[in-house]
Design an enzyme around this catalytic site. Sequence first.
Site, PDB file in Angstrom:
ATOM      1  CG  ASP A   9      -1.673   1.218   1.426  1.00  0.00           C
ATOM      2  OD1 ASP A   9      -2.330   1.634   0.465  1.00  0.00           O
ATOM      3  OD2 ASP A   9      -1.615   1.808   2.533  1.00  0.00           O
ATOM      4  CG  ASP A  11      -1.890   7.464   0.473  1.00  0.00           C
ATOM      5  OD1 ASP A  11      -0.950   8.186   0.108  1.00  0.00           O
ATOM      6  OD2 ASP A  11      -2.956   7.349  -0.165  1.00  0.00           O
ATOM      7  N   GLY A  46      -7.520   3.504   3.086  1.00  0.00           N
ATOM      8  CA  GLY A  46      -7.712   2.512   2.019  1.00  0.00           C
ATOM      9  C   GLY A  46      -8.953   2.736   1.178  1.00  0.00           C
ATOM     10  NE  ARG A  49      -9.572  12.356  -4.603  1.00  0.00           N
ATOM     11  CZ  ARG A  49      -9.072  12.646  -5.800  1.00  0.00           C
ATOM     12  NH1 ARG A  49      -9.709  13.480  -6.594  1.00  0.00           N
ATOM     13  NH2 ARG A  49      -7.937  12.110  -6.216  1.00  0.00           N
ATOM     14  CG  ASN A 119      -3.547  12.618  -5.635  1.00  0.00           C
ATOM     15  OD1 ASN A 119      -3.447  13.445  -6.537  1.00  0.00           O
ATOM     16  ND2 ASN A 119      -4.555  12.623  -4.776  1.00  0.00           N
ATOM     17  CG  ASP A 171      -1.980   2.443   6.451  1.00  0.00           C
ATOM     18  OD1 ASP A 171      -2.260   2.077   5.293  1.00  0.00           O
ATOM     19  OD2 ASP A 171      -2.322   3.546   6.916  1.00  0.00           O
TER      20      ASP A 171
END
Length: 213
Positions: A9, A11, A46, A49, A119, A171
């Site tokens: 992952d 972020d 996860g 948006r 992003n 995470d």
Amino acid sequence: MNFKAIIFDLDGVICSTDEYHYRAWKRMADGMHIPFDRTINNRLRGVSRMESLEIILEKYEGPALTEADKQRLAQQKNDLYRESLKEMTTDDLSEEVWDTLETLRGKGLKLAIGSSSKNTPFILERIGLGGYFDAVSDGNNITHSKPDPEVFLKAAEMLGMAPADCLVVEDAVSGVQAGHAGGMRVAAVGDAALNGAGDWNMKSIRELIHIVG
Ligand code: BG6
Ligand code: MG
């Protein structure tokens, strides 16, 4: 453990952009007088948006919002978030993460990204990892975000690997669920590790080196 590939992952695993997501959502929520804290924020990990916005709006009590209003709010959050991303440099890639990636690659493992974020390419470029990974599956090539396994299954497919040969690093609890739904084992860090969600729950990403053997 006989893994052939590791799917990370982004972020909150490769870099601390999870904190920038939080701050941008917090500013948007404060502006709308919507209660929002770190506990609610953990539910956004996860998640895409627009789905994140819906979770935040559970506590919204103002006049009804149209689809166009929601698009505008998501855009406002992303603009704030991108301002933080523009400040990122190769210093935002920690030594801990870089050493771990290089050690794993040195063991012959394929390395990929599996992130819900649109992003992703911009962030990887900012931290000096543009072109580094063997495959990048992200919010731009999926229709369902975590806990759906799509992003990880696409990463495995790009690598030409069977899911059972891939270890996911996450995470987010939703990300651990996504990995498991895709038939992969998952090593957790951060919030997911605190929740005991992973097959391994790590204090440091360096522990991956022992997990893969
Ligand atoms: C995930 C984050 O990686 O990407 C979520 O954990 C975020 O918090 C999601 O909502 C989508 O990100 P972006 O950058 O496309 O808004
Ligand atoms: Mg994450």
